[in-house]
Design an enzyme around this catalytic site. Sequence first.
Site, short mmCIF file in Angstrom:
data_model
loop_
_atom_site.label_atom_id
_atom_site.label_comp_id
_atom_site.label_asym_id
_atom_site.label_seq_id
_atom_site.Cartn_x
_atom_site.Cartn_y
_atom_site.Cartn_z
N ASP A 130 64.69 14.39 71.01
CA ASP A 130 65.32 13.12 70.02
C ASP A 130 65.31 12.56 71.95
O ASP A 130 65.54 11.42 72.22
CB ASP A 130 66.28 13.36 69.20
CG ASP A 130 66.11 13.27 67.60
OD1 ASP A 130 64.28 12.73 67.12
OD2 ASP A 130 66.84 14.01 67.40
N CYS A 131 66.00 13.20 72.94
CA CYS A 131 65.97 12.28 73.70
C CYS A 131 65.18 12.60 75.03
O CYS A 131 65.13 11.65 75.80
CB CYS A 131 67.73 13.32 74.63
SG CYS A 131 67.53 14.84 74.53
#
Length: 391
Positions: A130-131
Amino acid sequence: MRTIAEINDKISRQCAVAWTVEELKARVIEVGVTQAAREVDIIATGTFEPMESSGAIINLGHTDPPIKIRQCWMDGVLAYSGFGAVDLYLGATQVAEEAEESRAWGGGYVIENLIAGKPVHLRALGQATDCYPRTAFETTITRDSINQFYLFNPRNVYQNFVVGVNGGDRPLFTYLGPLQPRFGNAVYSNPGAISPLMNDPDLQLVGIGSRIFLGGGIGYVAWEGTQHFPLQKRLANRTPIGPAATLALIGDAKQMSPQWVRGCYFKNYGPSLMLGVGIPLPVLNEAVVAHSAVLDQDLVAPIVDFSIPRRVRPTFGLISYAKLKSGRITLEGKSVRVAPLASLYLSRQVAQTLKDWILAGKFLLSEAVAPLPCDRAFLPQDLGGSQLTMD
């Protein structure tokens, strides 16, 4: 006689007396240890030789969108990426994974090119999170387009090493270079009496935090080196009879020069890195000069037969560095030509460059923050219990 603080004060005022280790040895022959110790403040030592347990830490900086690199190649050479998202470790002996004709290319050459300011192609694959959503990245980097770029070398500057020979019937391609069959040649690695740690046999002057010349820039002793073995048997002058102490070194590669950091390749063995390392020895007392006065005829190395494919190989006894540097030794009644793996000429140039830096007030000594251990045993990885069959 002196403290490091006193010597540094003299360096800052450009009135310190610095000699190369060869100048020190010559002066001791002329006037003796006591008088030489009164005259000199710092002894500059140096070596230039292959140091394969070397590599570079590199931080690329983040891309947009960000990537968490899990595989990365620099000019076709795999770099380790199993820690920070864009942190890499490029090992000097990592072999290129590209075409067969590129087998003479490896990590040492990539490090040299980066230090020289040359462009290096980078290809990376990422783990999508996600990051860090990006999964691939390709670019060209240089020394100036990356963040941190420093050498971190787990094992450099062996205090002593072996002499390699080959008693078999075929050529052998080793980390000492080619060894010809039936004792066709012999190769030694350590530069002998000019080698840094031969002149500080009990590690009284070199410790964790010691400032050194590394690859043409400023470096430091970071820790004991891997395979550090100070318990090696020693002569009466305290010098070891074989591989002994080693150093882990660190230094900013952006300060370094390709003159002193060079990729190299050993035929049928692999790539490596030729590295210049200079260590200043502060003359704190007379004993420092006494140890540094050691000559090649007072130092020995074991002659090891590489034709026996075992961890413990047969030896042909010990031989002095004076005989090694004569260019020929006698082995089982045969005259055998000998060559050094280290460049004796460039080792002297490293020591001279370090001396020049000191005299110009550009290089101060540092107090070690902790001593190097002198009680490390060398532990092999022998098979325990039932024997395994290797196919």
